[in-house]
Structures are given as structure tokens and as C-alpha cells.
Design a protein around this motif. Structure first.
Motif, PDB file in Angstrom:
ATOM      1  N   UNK A  18      -4.965   5.335  -6.060  1.00  0.00           N
ATOM      2  CA  UNK A  18      -5.736   6.368  -6.738  1.00  0.00           C
ATOM      3  C   UNK A  18      -5.013   7.103  -7.837  1.00  0.00           C
ATOM      4  N   UNK A  19      -3.902   6.561  -8.311  1.00  0.00           N
ATOM      5  CA  UNK A  19      -3.185   7.190  -9.426  1.00  0.00           C
ATOM      6  C   UNK A  19      -3.913   6.918 -10.737  1.00  0.00           C
ATOM      7  N   UNK A  20      -3.752   7.804 -11.703  1.00  0.00           N
ATOM      8  CA  UNK A  20      -4.376   7.616 -13.014  1.00  0.00           C
ATOM      9  C   UNK A  20      -3.718   6.464 -13.761  1.00  0.00           C
ATOM     10  N   UNK A  21      -4.551   5.654 -14.416  1.00  0.00           N
ATOM     11  CA  UNK A  21      -4.063   4.534 -15.218  1.00  0.00           C
ATOM     12  C   UNK A  21      -4.504   4.718 -16.664  1.00  0.00           C
ATOM     13  N   UNK A  22      -3.699   4.213 -17.578  1.00  0.00           N
ATOM     14  CA  UNK A  22      -4.057   4.125 -18.994  1.00  0.00           C
ATOM     15  C   UNK A  22      -3.092   3.155 -19.651  1.00  0.00           C
ATOM     16  N   UNK A  31       2.304  14.506  -8.065  1.00  0.00           N
ATOM     17  CA  UNK A  31       3.598  15.126  -8.388  1.00  0.00           C
ATOM     18  C   UNK A  31       4.770  14.607  -7.577  1.00  0.00           C
ATOM     19  N   UNK A  32       4.521  13.831  -6.521  1.00  0.00           N
ATOM     20  CA  UNK A  32       5.615  13.256  -5.741  1.00  0.00           C
ATOM     21  C   UNK A  32       5.937  11.827  -6.156  1.00  0.00           C
ATOM     22  N   UNK A  33       5.221  11.315  -7.170  1.00  0.00           N
ATOM     23  CA  UNK A  33       5.395   9.913  -7.573  1.00  0.00           C
ATOM     24  C   UNK A  33       5.708   9.839  -9.062  1.00  0.00           C
ATOM     25  N   UNK A  34       6.750   9.087  -9.387  1.00  0.00           N
ATOM     26  CA  UNK A  34       7.148   8.848 -10.772  1.00  0.00           C
ATOM     27  C   UNK A  34       6.962   7.354 -11.093  1.00  0.00           C
ATOM     28  N   UNK A  35       7.032   7.010 -12.360  1.00  0.00           N
ATOM     29  CA  UNK A  35       6.960   5.601 -12.754  1.00  0.00           C
ATOM     30  C   UNK A  35       7.834   5.373 -13.973  1.00  0.00           C
ATOM     31  N   UNK A  36       8.328   4.146 -14.112  1.00  0.00           N
ATOM     32  CA  UNK A  36       9.202   3.816 -15.249  1.00  0.00           C
ATOM     33  C   UNK A  36       9.168   2.318 -15.510  1.00  0.00           C
ATOM     34  N   UNK A  37       9.425   1.958 -16.761  1.00  0.00           N
ATOM     35  CA  UNK A  37       9.517   0.555 -17.140  1.00  0.00           C
ATOM     36  C   UNK A  37       8.214  -0.009 -17.684  1.00  0.00           C
ATOM     37  N   UNK A  38       8.091  -1.324 -17.645  1.00  0.00           N
ATOM     38  CA  UNK A  38       6.939  -2.020 -18.217  1.00  0.00           C
ATOM     39  C   UNK A  38       5.608  -1.568 -17.641  1.00  0.00           C
ATOM     40  N   UNK A  39       5.625  -1.075 -16.410  1.00  0.00           N
ATOM     41  CA  UNK A  39       4.366  -0.724 -15.739  1.00  0.00           C
ATOM     42  C   UNK A  39       3.820   0.620 -16.183  1.00  0.00           C
ATOM     43  N   UNK A  40       4.608   1.428 -16.908  1.00  0.00           N
ATOM     44  CA  UNK A  40       4.265   2.830 -17.156  1.00  0.00           C
ATOM     45  C   UNK A  40       3.933   3.091 -18.616  1.00  0.00           C
ATOM     46  N   UNK A  41       2.890   3.893 -18.842  1.00  0.00           N
ATOM     47  CA  UNK A  41       2.590   4.371 -20.200  1.00  0.00           C
ATOM     48  C   UNK A  41       2.941   5.845 -20.281  1.00  0.00           C
ATOM     49  N   UNK A  42       3.302   6.279 -21.481  1.00  0.00           N
ATOM     50  CA  UNK A  42       3.819   7.631 -21.640  1.00  0.00           C
ATOM     51  C   UNK A  42       3.489   8.147 -23.034  1.00  0.00           C
ATOM     52  N   UNK A  43       3.546   9.468 -23.235  1.00  0.00           N
ATOM     53  CA  UNK A  43       3.231  10.019 -24.557  1.00  0.00           C
ATOM     54  C   UNK A  43       4.330   9.731 -25.573  1.00  0.00           C
ATOM     55  N   UNK A  44       3.874   9.504 -26.821  1.00  0.00           N
ATOM     56  CA  UNK A  44       4.821   9.250 -27.914  1.00  0.00           C
ATOM     57  C   UNK A  44       4.137   9.589 -29.235  1.00  0.00           C
ATOM     58  N   UNK A  86       0.800  -1.209   0.000  1.00  0.00           N
ATOM     59  CA  UNK A  86       0.000   0.000   0.000  1.00  0.00           C
ATOM     60  C   UNK A  86       0.836   1.263   0.000  1.00  0.00           C
ATOM     61  N   UNK A  87       0.249   2.336  -0.512  1.00  0.00           N
ATOM     62  CA  UNK A  87       0.886   3.653  -0.527  1.00  0.00           C
ATOM     63  C   UNK A  87      -0.050   4.640   0.153  1.00  0.00           C
ATOM     64  N   UNK A  88       0.469   5.363   1.140  1.00  0.00           N
ATOM     65  CA  UNK A  88      -0.276   6.446   1.776  1.00  0.00           C
ATOM     66  C   UNK A  88       0.238   7.746   1.176  1.00  0.00           C
ATOM     67  N   UNK A  89      -0.499   8.261   0.190  1.00  0.00           N
ATOM     68  CA  UNK A  89      -0.033   9.461  -0.515  1.00  0.00           C
ATOM     69  C   UNK A  89      -0.063  10.689   0.384  1.00  0.00           C
ATOM     70  N   UNK A  90      -1.061  10.794   1.256  1.00  0.00           N
ATOM     71  CA  UNK A  90      -1.126  11.952   2.145  1.00  0.00           C
ATOM     72  C   UNK A  90       0.028  11.950   3.148  1.00  0.00           C
ATOM     73  N   UNK A  91       0.325  10.775   3.685  1.00  0.00           N
ATOM     74  CA  UNK A  91       1.423  10.669   4.643  1.00  0.00           C
ATOM     75  C   UNK A  91       2.770  10.410   4.006  1.00  0.00           C
ATOM     76  N   UNK A 146       7.601  13.667 -18.489  1.00  0.00           N
ATOM     77  CA  UNK A 146       8.740  13.661 -17.572  1.00  0.00           C
ATOM     78  C   UNK A 146       8.650  12.530 -16.554  1.00  0.00           C
ATOM     79  N   UNK A 147       7.860  11.531 -16.888  1.00  0.00           N
ATOM     80  CA  UNK A 147       7.733  10.301 -16.102  1.00  0.00           C
ATOM     81  C   UNK A 147       7.012  10.524 -14.780  1.00  0.00           C
ATOM     82  N   UNK A 148       6.321  11.634 -14.655  1.00  0.00           N
ATOM     83  CA  UNK A 148       5.585  11.951 -13.433  1.00  0.00           C
ATOM     84  C   UNK A 148       4.174  11.406 -13.544  1.00  0.00           C
ATOM     85  N   UNK A 149       3.672  10.813 -12.476  1.00  0.00           N
ATOM     86  CA  UNK A 149       2.307  10.304 -12.447  1.00  0.00           C
ATOM     87  C   UNK A 149       1.351  11.448 -12.119  1.00  0.00           C
ATOM     88  N   UNK A 150       0.085  11.101 -11.856  1.00  0.00           N
ATOM     89  CA  UNK A 150      -0.896  12.124 -11.491  1.00  0.00           C
ATOM     90  C   UNK A 150      -0.642  12.691 -10.100  1.00  0.00           C
TER      91      UNK A 150
END
Length: 404
Positions: free
Chosen positions: A252-256, A270-283, A81-86, A264-268
Motif C-alpha cells: 500500500x505504499x505510494x508509487x510514481x 514514515x518507517x520505510x525508506x527506499x533507494x536505488x533503481x526502484x525509487x523515484x524522488x524529487x529533482x 510481504x510486508x506487514x506495516x501495522x506489525x 529524504x528517501x522516505x516513502x509514504x
């Protein structure tokens, strides 16, 4: 600043290494759910499965490197689990871990078959992790009967290793042809012939109806959609992978098609980034998810730089490879939207297939032709599109295309 990275695969390992090389002096925690340090996956289904590579050679870096570089590597730890507020991540049987920046490099998982058609039988395996390879390797005995389900690169590589090991291999692909989703018919033709030459019984347009087991729950056979019944000792399922985005979804992060990231690899968050097979990005006006080693490294390194405030865009440079028997396939670019494919013959049976959308060069499949791959890759990255006649004329010195 404490950076926490969830996922200790190629992307996670690349991200923490880049943080240190870019001068980050704060705490870094790398969390992986496997009991071993980050390792290479491609050799698992090739040299390692064949017994030609020891486990230690799979490791991306010696385990001691992480401590020497002030990186806390937590092996065998699953984040639930991730506690985004904390700004904390929660692991089973461990105290919550606080973060200032969080990177999700959670990778992907092989798709499996439902239990209703025998997917839970003993002897039905997938090929993704070191544990998968260790489970499969002792079963790859000459003379055993193997069914490979799926004619993409995962299935074809598994079939090649099995055939080289002396197994009796049948491969079924429900689509009209192998590699239908990722390659042109001319590339499919090349690999169909290659596998046939090595004794693989390759059946296209034929799906799996169900797997059959004995009373003890062990695989004994299969029934195909054309009515054929096979006697089997084991089966490998190679029907694609799914992004591991459940942790992000629960937070509660956005998925697509995976975890949705910006340029810039930032998720919805602003304190969380994603990279690799799990992440979609513009191209190029659409969103993609690259399932490749190169994509994982490049995206992770870009994310690291942006965590440090450098504000750089991730510019994908797609490239892939596959080794089957004595065929080394190298792919540059993405062939999505191609209208024409042109063949350039090479020396000693080598060849390259050049994908165009109208006059624009999109991608190159190079088979035992490293020069065609390298030139094609540089052309695509530079946005250059030589005429198909020039690119595929064996008399053309490929290097001259770069100067045009």
C-alpha cells in the motif's frame, strides 16, 4: 533499533555499510534473493562476460565483512510481504522478521518479450544478474549468430562484447536511431560508426515482428518488421528495465514511476525508506528515477543517515558510464530538455558533447575524454554554465571554466 534492508544489490550494500560507518550499533538484517553476496553489475556485461574477471572480484565486499560488522546477510531469501501495522517482513519458509526501520532497495528487472512473439524460446536471454551472465557466457562462441533487440546502452554493450568475441551480430532498434531516448543525434552517430567499424549489422527504424523456434522450443531465427528473416543461434533482449515496486505496491505504499520517496528517501510510510533503481524522488521540480550505480550509492547513503535521524536531503548528482570496445563514455548530468548540443573535439579522436537548454549547461557526454567529463560534472554540480563557445573551443583550458 533493528534496521531491515530488502534487496542486496548496490543500494542495499551501500546502505548497511553507511549505517555502520555512521555509528549505528543496533541490529542490521540485509536480505537478498540471489545466492551470492552483493556484487557489481556493470562488469557482468563486460569483463566478466569476456572471461576477464573472476566471480569473487565482482563482490562489493568479502562475504566475511558482513559478519565481522554485525550485519546478518540472508542470501537466497525472497520477501513476499510486508506487514506495516506489525512492522514485519515475511519471507518464504522463514519466520517473520521484525523491523523498527525498513529500507526497500529492490532494484529493477529487465523488460522481456511476450511469449506470443517467441520471448519464451530457449536461447532468448536478458543481461542483468550474475545468473544471466553465467547462462550467456558459454553461448558466446565465435561464429554464432546473435540478434540484439534494443539500441540503448544495454543493447549496445551486449553487441560490443559479442562482436569482440567473434559472433555475427545484428542489432535492431525500432526507433529512428540508437540511443534516441538518452542521447543527442551526434552521440548516436558516434556509436553507430563505432559499431559499424567492428562489423555489427545495425538496423535502425526496424523492429522485431517475432522470434522463430523449432519444435523443441529453441530459437532458430527472427522475422523483422521490414520483412527480413534472420537465422539465429541466440538473442539478447535489451529493451529497458522496470522498477521492482511490486512489494511496495502490495503493502500500500505510494508509487510514481517506482516507489515514491520524498527528498529524504522516505516513502509514504514514515518507517520505510527506499533507494536505488526502484525509487523515484524529487529533482528540480519534477520526479525522476536514476538507473545508475552512482545514484544507488548516493541515495542509499542518504537514506541510511535519515534512518539515524540526521534529516538530510538527497541531492542527486547524476553520472553514468558505458564501455564499448575501446570507447569509454562518461556522462555527467541529465540532458532532459536540451535545446542545443555543442561538440568539443579532443586529442586522438576523443570528443565531448555539451548539452544546453538555452544558456544553461545540462549535461556532458565525454568519449575517451576524462578531463571534459570531470570539469563538466563539477560545473553542473556548482550550477555554472560557461558559454558554449568557451566550453567547446579546443584552445580553452577547461579548468579556467571552473574559476569563472
Amino acid at each position: 533499533m533493528r534496521v531491515v534492508v530488502v534487496g542486496a544489490g548496490q543500494a542495499g550494500a551501500s546502505l548497511v555499510a553507511r549505517l555502520r560507518s555512521e555509528g549505528h550499533e543496533g541490529e542490521i538484517v540485509l536480505i537478498g534473493d540471489e545466492p551470492v553476496p552483493p556484487y557489481q553489475r556493470p562488469p557482468l556485461s563486460k569483463a566478466y562476460l569476456l572471461g576477464e574477471m573472476e566471480e569473487a572480484r565482482l563482490y562489493l565486499r568479502p562475504e566475511s565483512w558482513y559478519a565481522e560488522n554485525g550485519i546478518e546477510l540472508r542470501r537466497g531469501a525472497r520477501v513476499n510481504g510486508i506487514d506495516r501495522d506489525g512492522r514485519t517482513v515475511h519471507c518464504a519458509e522463514a519466520e517473520p522478521i521484525r523491523y523498527d526501520a525498513l529500507a526497500l532497495c529492490t532494484g529493477s528487472t529487465p523488460r522481456t518479450l511476450p511469449a506470443a512473439i517467441g520471448g519464451d524460446l530457449t536461447g532468448v536471454l536478458t543481461m542483468r544478474t550474475l545468473a544471466d551472465a553465467d547462462a550467456l557466457r558459454p553461448l558466446m562462441a565465435a561464429g554464432r549468430r546473435l540478434l540484439v533487440i534494443g539500441g540503448g546502452y544495454i543493447g549496445l554493450e551486449a553487441a560490443a562484447v559479442a562482436a569482440k568475441s567473434g559472433l555475427q551480430v545484428t542489432l535492431v532498434e525500432a526507433a529512428e536511431r540508437i540511443l534516441q531516448r538518452v542521447a543527442a543525434p551526434v552521440t548516436s552517430d558516434r556509436f553507430r560508426a563505432l559499431h559499424a567499424a567492428h562489423g555489427v549489422d545495425l538496423r535502425e527504424g526496424t523492429g522485431l515482428e517475432r522470434l522463430i523456434g523449432d519444435q523443441g522450443g529453441r530459437l532458430t531465427g527472427a522475422r523483422l518488421t521490414d520483412g527480413t528473416e534472420l537465422e539465429l543461434d541466440l538473442a539478447i533482449v535489451g529493451v529497458g528495465i522496470a522498477p521492482n515496486d511490486g512489494l511496495a505496491e502490495a503493502a500500500g505504499l505510494d508509487l510514481e514511476n517506482g516507489i515514491r520517496c520524498d527528498a529524504r528517501c522516505r516513502t509514504s510510510d514514515p518507517a520505510i525508506w527506499a533507494a536505488g533503481d526502484c525509487a523515484s524522488h524529487p529533482y528540480e521540480g519534477r520526479r525522476i528515477r536514476l538507473e545508475s550505480v552512482g545514484g544507488a550509492i548516493d541515495m542509499a547513503e542518504c537514506a541510511a543517515r535519515n534512518i539515524l535521524g540526521q534529516e538530510v536531503d538527497y541531492v542527486p548528482r547524476p553520472w553514468f558510464w558505458s564501455d564499448q570496445y575501446d570507447m569509454h563514455l562518461q556522462i555527467a548530468g541529465l540532458n532532459q530538455g536540451w535545446t542545443d548540443v555543442h561538440v568539443r573535439p579532443g586529442a586522438d579522436g576523443a570528443a565531448s558533447h555539451w548539452y544546453y537548454a538555452g544558456v544553461r549547461l545540462l549535461a556532458v557526454d565525454a568519449m575517451n575524454d576524462a578531463r571534459a567529463y570531470m570539469v563538466g560534472k563539477r560545473l553542473i554540480e556548482a550550477g555554472k554554465s560557461p558559454s558554449p563557445s568557451a566550453a567547446t573551443d579546443p584552445a580553452t583550458d577547461l579548468k579556467t571554466l571552473l574559476k569563472a
